[in-house]
Scaffold this motif. Structure first.
Motif, mmCIF file in Angstrom:
data_model
loop_
_atom_site.group_PDB
_atom_site.id
_atom_site.type_symbol
_atom_site.label_atom_id
_atom_site.label_comp_id
_atom_site.label_asym_id
_atom_site.label_seq_id
_atom_site.Cartn_x
_atom_site.Cartn_y
_atom_site.Cartn_z
ATOM 1 N N THR A 19 31.265 -14.805 20.750
ATOM 2 C CA THR A 19 31.605 -15.989 20.186
ATOM 3 C C THR A 19 30.367 -17.113 20.600
ATOM 4 O O THR A 19 29.499 -16.650 21.513
ATOM 5 C CB THR A 19 32.740 -16.651 20.924
ATOM 6 O OG1 THR A 19 32.932 -16.502 22.185
ATOM 7 C CG2 THR A 19 33.998 -16.133 20.372
ATOM 8 N N LYS A 20 30.448 -18.132 20.164
ATOM 9 C CA LYS A 20 29.167 -19.042 20.403
ATOM 10 C C LYS A 20 29.246 -19.762 21.740
ATOM 11 O O LYS A 20 29.997 -19.160 22.530
ATOM 12 C CB LYS A 20 29.393 -20.003 19.355
ATOM 13 C CG LYS A 20 28.777 -19.745 17.849
ATOM 14 C CD LYS A 20 28.782 -20.876 17.033
ATOM 15 C CE LYS A 20 28.673 -20.536 15.542
ATOM 16 N NZ LYS A 20 28.490 -21.672 14.541
ATOM 17 N N MET A 21 28.172 -20.412 22.094
ATOM 18 C CA MET A 21 27.937 -20.955 23.464
ATOM 19 C C MET A 21 28.901 -21.938 23.998
ATOM 20 O O MET A 21 29.527 -22.061 24.961
ATOM 21 C CB MET A 21 26.542 -21.551 23.526
ATOM 22 C CG MET A 21 26.032 -21.992 24.842
ATOM 23 S SD MET A 21 26.130 -20.704 26.047
ATOM 24 C CE MET A 21 27.037 -21.313 27.444
ATOM 25 N N PHE A 22 29.374 -22.747 22.993
ATOM 26 C CA PHE A 22 30.377 -23.941 23.430
ATOM 27 C C PHE A 22 31.693 -24.150 22.704
ATOM 28 O O PHE A 22 32.249 -24.868 22.797
ATOM 29 C CB PHE A 22 29.785 -25.294 23.470
ATOM 30 C CG PHE A 22 28.437 -25.339 24.314
ATOM 31 C CD1 PHE A 22 28.673 -25.053 26.025
ATOM 32 C CD2 PHE A 22 27.203 -25.353 23.915
ATOM 33 C CE1 PHE A 22 27.730 -25.197 26.811
ATOM 34 C CE2 PHE A 22 26.189 -25.359 24.871
ATOM 35 C CZ PHE A 22 26.201 -25.357 26.364
ATOM 36 N N CYS A 23 31.921 -23.053 21.863
ATOM 37 C CA CYS A 23 32.999 -22.921 21.122
ATOM 38 C C CYS A 23 33.430 -21.616 20.496
ATOM 39 O O CYS A 23 32.754 -20.484 21.084
ATOM 40 C CB CYS A 23 32.976 -23.709 19.471
ATOM 41 S SG CYS A 23 31.493 -23.033 18.596
ATOM 42 N N ARG A 24 34.611 -21.450 19.865
ATOM 43 C CA ARG A 24 35.014 -20.039 19.679
ATOM 44 C C ARG A 24 34.653 -19.454 18.430
ATOM 45 O O ARG A 24 35.285 -18.357 18.051
ATOM 46 C CB ARG A 24 36.408 -19.890 19.947
ATOM 47 C CG ARG A 24 36.739 -20.408 21.404
ATOM 48 C CD ARG A 24 38.637 -20.489 21.630
ATOM 49 N NE ARG A 24 38.800 -19.096 21.929
ATOM 50 C CZ ARG A 24 39.906 -18.772 22.394
ATOM 51 N NH1 ARG A 24 40.994 -19.709 22.461
ATOM 52 N NH2 ARG A 24 40.353 -17.436 22.398
ATOM 53 N N CYS A 25 33.831 -20.117 17.669
ATOM 54 C CA CYS A 25 33.447 -19.467 16.394
ATOM 55 C C CYS A 25 32.540 -18.194 16.743
ATOM 56 O O CYS A 25 32.079 -17.863 17.573
ATOM 57 C CB CYS A 25 32.421 -20.323 15.713
ATOM 58 S SG CYS A 25 33.020 -21.881 15.243
ATOM 59 N N ARG A 26 32.697 -17.511 15.786
ATOM 60 C CA ARG A 26 31.937 -15.939 15.991
ATOM 61 C C ARG A 26 30.490 -15.990 16.122
ATOM 62 O O ARG A 26 30.083 -16.687 15.194
ATOM 63 C CB ARG A 26 32.142 -15.080 14.810
ATOM 64 C CG ARG A 26 33.704 -14.188 15.493
ATOM 65 C CD ARG A 26 34.248 -13.014 14.420
ATOM 66 N NE ARG A 26 35.137 -12.404 14.951
ATOM 67 C CZ ARG A 26 34.814 -11.555 16.037
ATOM 68 N NH1 ARG A 26 33.750 -11.224 16.316
ATOM 69 N NH2 ARG A 26 36.067 -10.619 16.523
ATOM 70 N N GLN A 36 31.161 -19.954 9.511
ATOM 71 C CA GLN A 36 31.418 -19.569 11.090
ATOM 72 C C GLN A 36 31.154 -20.981 11.808
ATOM 73 O O GLN A 36 30.115 -20.907 12.634
ATOM 74 C CB GLN A 36 30.483 -18.571 11.608
ATOM 75 C CG GLN A 36 30.958 -17.277 10.656
ATOM 76 C CD GLN A 36 30.283 -15.881 11.246
ATOM 77 O OE1 GLN A 36 29.004 -16.085 11.615
ATOM 78 N NE2 GLN A 36 30.859 -14.862 11.370
ATOM 79 N N THR A 37 31.874 -22.056 11.419
ATOM 80 C CA THR A 37 31.735 -23.205 12.039
ATOM 81 C C THR A 37 33.010 -23.744 12.261
ATOM 82 O O THR A 37 34.188 -23.403 11.962
ATOM 83 C CB THR A 37 30.973 -24.078 11.009
ATOM 84 O OG1 THR A 37 31.980 -24.179 10.030
ATOM 85 C CG2 THR A 37 29.630 -23.770 10.636
ATOM 86 N N CYS A 38 32.883 -24.768 13.242
ATOM 87 C CA CYS A 38 34.267 -25.612 13.687
ATOM 88 C C CYS A 38 33.852 -26.873 14.171
ATOM 89 O O CYS A 38 32.510 -27.534 14.159
ATOM 90 C CB CYS A 38 34.830 -24.841 14.780
ATOM 91 S SG CYS A 38 34.226 -24.996 16.462
ATOM 92 N N PRO A 39 34.973 -27.888 14.471
ATOM 93 C CA PRO A 39 34.532 -29.051 14.782
ATOM 94 C C PRO A 39 33.394 -29.290 15.931
ATOM 95 O O PRO A 39 32.763 -30.034 15.953
ATOM 96 C CB PRO A 39 35.809 -29.797 15.349
ATOM 97 C CG PRO A 39 36.687 -28.997 14.343
ATOM 98 C CD PRO A 39 36.364 -27.651 14.243
ATOM 99 N N VAL A 40 33.451 -28.342 16.693
ATOM 100 C CA VAL A 40 32.680 -28.413 17.954
ATOM 101 C C VAL A 40 31.209 -28.219 17.348
ATOM 102 O O VAL A 40 30.278 -28.989 17.865
ATOM 103 C CB VAL A 40 33.043 -27.429 19.281
ATOM 104 C CG1 VAL A 40 31.825 -27.433 20.253
ATOM 105 C CG2 VAL A 40 34.242 -27.906 19.772
ATOM 106 N N CYS A 41 30.780 -27.040 16.978
ATOM 107 C CA CYS A 41 29.636 -26.802 16.495
ATOM 108 C C CYS A 41 29.025 -27.410 15.499
ATOM 109 O O CYS A 41 27.766 -27.652 14.903
ATOM 110 C CB CYS A 41 29.078 -25.316 16.426
ATOM 111 S SG CYS A 41 30.167 -24.115 15.265
ATOM 112 N N LEU A 42 29.833 -28.422 14.458
ATOM 113 C CA LEU A 42 29.380 -29.253 13.463
ATOM 114 C C LEU A 42 29.583 -30.641 14.092
ATOM 115 O O LEU A 42 29.167 -31.472 13.411
ATOM 116 C CB LEU A 42 30.278 -29.127 12.402
ATOM 117 C CG LEU A 42 30.314 -27.903 11.593
ATOM 118 C CD1 LEU A 42 31.468 -27.802 10.339
ATOM 119 C CD2 LEU A 42 28.809 -27.571 10.971
HETATM 120 ZN ZN LIG Z 1 32.218 -23.511 16.481
#
Ligand SMILES: [Zn+2]
Length: 469
Positions: A19-26, A36-42
């Motif tokens: 998963t990514k550095m600061f969120c759980r996206c793959r 492969q995005t979520c509120p944290v990485c966006l």
């Molecule tokens: Zn994310």
């Protein structure tokens, strides 16, 4: 004046965490853009980062492999800048308190061990990927529009910074090959330049040999193979020497190196250092890696590639040892030798033929390889090449190939040799006037004529007899 290059490298490596550095996206390549995005990485308002533990451990592990001191107190910082691949308006990186500092890499060379100091290795998140459409160069200048894929945004990225200890383009290339192999063997990244999971920037300046001054340096970016890095550095060294010798001054600039034309294009002039207004990331607490964790990670380190090169050098030579180790081929070589293959011949076959065939060394049967190496001179070339190309097939046996014999009968080969030489009078003259490298060309022609069945050793003897007389 005799000039000496002064080169430092900045290497970015994608960690292959799940998963990514600061969120759980793959983390992954080839997925549909922006899936492969979520509120944290966006960077949606109010979304908070959570540190990826594996990424931290792998950074520490890499730092240990590079001989670094591991910080007892490490801090993530915000690096502020505005660009459309960076939705937060800042990147979470590390500034004055990175995980790893003051390391060194031993580079085995013919002149002895060279020490390349590592200033730091820190952990950060990657930006999103931008694609510039419609331009000739694929860069933003001249593009019709740009599109952004946020799948890559937030991928864990380690930046390794060397001291300006590197003295030639060739040395930079060797350092990078060794560093890459170290990273791959730690199992933390694929470190492939073509995929962008390893990126290199080079800082280049020149000075008079024997001087310790540091003159104005320039930065080379966007080089996508180690060979291009070396060529770019060589081109920049030549450019800077010409500038100084003309009486002008080198300006601090960033250049793109175009490998197809060999041209250096200025990226942007750097009048002063960028000011990113770093400050400690308020949404993350400092990290204090426990001593027992650091010791456990240290105990997991594999034997260093540089040490293996020195060990193999005593059995082969530095060049072959380096090729085998930095290509991840030394295990296969050792197994093939243990299975009875002759050392030098096995090294040559592995470095040339197996790499050429693009085989995964881990899938190759060392036993069957040893049999082929042993029989390489009496097998027809075509049969040998075909057998090599199938070495990684499950259940491969060299048996059917070993039964074939190369044509070594001189009376059969003589007329073909004569025909080939008659057909290439220009090359024959060139050979006779000293271009002995053409021998390989003649042998190749005869092999072609015989459908790969002629014994190359006998052929080359026949050619030499004719041409040297
Ligand atoms: Zn994310």
């Amino acid at each position: 004046m005799i000039w000496e290059p002064v080169i430092g490298l900045e290497v970015h490596v994608h960690l292959k965490t799940r998963t990514k550095m600061f969120c759980r996206c793959r983390v992954g390549f080839g997925a549909e853009p922006n899936t492969q995005t979520c509120p944290v990485c966006l960077a949606f308002p109010g979304a908070l980062p959570v540190v990826n533990r594996t990424a931290v451990e792998w950074t520490i592990k890499l730092g240990l492999a590079l001989g670094c001191d591991i910080a007892e107190h490490a801090v993530f910082s915000r690096k502020n800048y505005f660009y459309f691949d960076n939705p937060k308006g800042y990147q979470i990186s590390q500034y004055d308190l990175p995980f790893c500092i003051s390391g060194k890499v031993i580079l085995p060379t013919a002149e002895g061990d060279r020490v390349i100091k590592i200033v730091r290795a820190h952990l950060e998140e990657d930006a999103a990927k931008t694609v510039h459409v419609g331009g000739r160069t694929g860069r933003i200048r001249g593009a019709e529009h740009s599109i952004v894929d946020f799948n890559r945004g937030g991928t864990p990225l380690v930046e390794i910074v060397t001291a300006p200890d590197i003295r030639s383009a060739e040395e930079a290339k060797r350092f990078l090959q060794l560093l890459r192999q170290t990273i791959v063997e730690l199992g933390i990244s694929d470190a492939e330049m073509e995929k962008g999971t390893l990126r290199v920037d080079a800082n280049v300046s020149v000075r008079e040999v024997g001087s310790s001054e540091l003159r104005t340096r320039t930065e080379l970016k966007n080089m996508n193979s180690f060979t291009f890095v070396a060529r770019g550095i060589d081109a920049e060294i030549a450019r800077q020497i010409a500038v100084w010798e003309s009486g002008a001054e080198v300006r601090q600039e960033t250049y793109d190196f175009d490998a197809t034309t060999g041209a250096l294009t200025p990226h942007r002039a750097k009048e002063e250092a960028d000011d990113y207004r770093y400050f400690p990331e308020p949404d993350l607490v400092p990290i204090e890696p426990p001593a027992d964790l650091v010791e456990r990670l240290r105990s997991e380190l594999p034997e260093q590639p540089a040490a293996r090169i020195r060990r193999l050098e005593s059995e082969l030579d530095l060049e072959r040892a380096t090729v085998l180790v930095t290509g991840g081929l030394d295990q296969l070589w050792g197994d093939a030798v243990a299975a009875g293959a002759e050392k030098i011949a096995a090294a040559n076959v592995i470095a040339n033929t197996i790499v050429g065939a693009g085989l995964d060394p881990a899938a190759v049967s060392a036993q069957e390889l040893a049999r082929l190496v042993d029989a390489r001179e009496r097998l027809p070339r075509a049969a040998f090449d075909e057998a090599i190309s199938k070495l990684a097939d499950p259940g491969f046996s060299a048996e059917p190939y070993l039964a074939q014999e190369a044509v070594s009968d001189e009376s059969e080969l003589e007329p073909i040799v004569a025909r080939v030489l008659e057909a290439s009078p220009g090359q024959v003259d060139a050979y006779r006037s000293g271009k002995e490298g053409l021998l390989g060309f003649f042998v190749g022609q005869v092999l072609k004529e015989t459908g790969g069945k002629a014994n190359p050793r006998v052929v080359s003897e026949l050619i030499r007899e004719r041409l040297d007389s």
